[in-house]
Design an enzyme around this catalytic site. Structure first.
Site, mmCIF file in Angstrom:
data_model
loop_
_atom_site.group_PDB
_atom_site.id
_atom_site.type_symbol
_atom_site.label_atom_id
_atom_site.label_comp_id
_atom_site.label_asym_id
_atom_site.label_seq_id
_atom_site.Cartn_x
_atom_site.Cartn_y
_atom_site.Cartn_z
ATOM 1 N N CYS A 153 10.332 -18.762 0.471
ATOM 2 C CA CYS A 153 8.705 -18.882 0.571
ATOM 3 C C CYS A 153 7.339 -18.582 0.100
ATOM 4 O O CYS A 153 6.229 -18.508 0.100
ATOM 5 C CB CYS A 153 8.725 -17.975 1.881
ATOM 6 S SG CYS A 153 8.665 -16.083 1.222
ATOM 7 N N ASP A 163 6.813 -16.118 -1.761
ATOM 8 C CA ASP A 163 5.724 -13.929 -2.216
ATOM 9 C C ASP A 163 7.293 -13.502 -2.820
ATOM 10 O O ASP A 163 7.455 -12.661 -2.818
ATOM 11 C CB ASP A 163 5.828 -13.778 -0.981
ATOM 12 C CG ASP A 163 4.263 -14.220 -0.334
ATOM 13 O OD1 ASP A 163 3.961 -15.321 -0.062
ATOM 14 O OD2 ASP A 163 4.216 -14.401 1.053
ATOM 15 N N CYS A 196 -0.071 -14.924 -4.588
ATOM 16 C CA CYS A 196 -0.947 -15.481 -4.642
ATOM 17 C C CYS A 196 -2.175 -15.080 -5.448
ATOM 18 O O CYS A 196 -1.711 -14.062 -5.990
ATOM 19 C CB CYS A 196 -1.751 -15.745 -2.953
ATOM 20 S SG CYS A 196 -2.505 -13.852 -2.334
ATOM 21 N N CYS A 247 -0.527 -8.768 0.330
ATOM 22 C CA CYS A 247 0.059 -9.176 -0.862
ATOM 23 C C CYS A 247 -0.531 -8.007 -2.026
ATOM 24 O O CYS A 247 0.211 -7.941 -2.526
ATOM 25 C CB CYS A 247 -1.137 -10.508 -1.337
ATOM 26 S SG CYS A 247 -2.000 -11.780 -0.336
#
Ligand code: FES
Length: 158
Positions: free
Chosen positions: A56, A58, A83, A130
């Site tokens: 995914c 991450d 990100c 995040c």
């Protein structure tokens, strides 16, 4: 009279007027990430942490070097497919755990995303998760260090 220009968001959400701004510190760490390790060939870490999944996107990897006498972190490297916020927050985390002679492992496991956010001057609310990636990978790396150490001790005791 001159009309004041509205500051545009750094990121716009498609088809809406919505968006968000990043702090200058976040942008600095995103554009100039500290302690990033793109090729770990030959890098022999004392502890390695991995969280998330490449599927995914991450995924976060953290490597730490530890002074066995003081149990302080002497080096912290990382790599992610996350990100901009994940990059900036992990970059800041790597600075925080290595500055001032290195953070003790005890303190490192208690480091919270809020501590990292405070140093970054904040993140947009929807990007908070995040900042958790690097902190969880760091904790995993510390656990990995302790587990390796106890295996070595067991070997020496035989
Ligand atoms: Fe997934 Fe930031 S790391 S959105």
């Amino acid at each position: 009279m001159k009309e004041k220009k509205k500051k545009l968001p750094d990121v716009m959400v498609c088809d809406t007027d919505d968006g968000w701004l990043y702090t200058e510190t976040v942008k600095d760490h995103f554009f100039h990430p500290r302690n990033i390790l793109l090729d770990d060939t030959g890098y022999e870490a004392d502890g390695i942490g991995l969280v998330g999944s490449a599927a995914c996107g991450d995924m976060m990897l953290v490597w730490i070097m530890v002074d066995p006498k003081t149990e302080r972190i002497t080096d912290c490297k990382w790599r992610t497919f996350g990100c901009a916020s994940a990059i900036a927050s992990t970059s800041m985390m790597s600075v925080m755990v290595t500055e001032n002679g290195g953070m003790s492992l005890k303190d490192a496991v208690h480091l919270k995303p809020q501590h990292i956010l405070a140093r970054l001057g904040g993140l947009p609310e929807r990007k908070f998760h995040c900042s958790v990636l690097g902190q969880e990978a760091l904790r995993d790396a510390v656990e990995n260090y302790y587990s390796r150490k106890s295996k070595e001790t067991e070997k020496d005791d035989r």
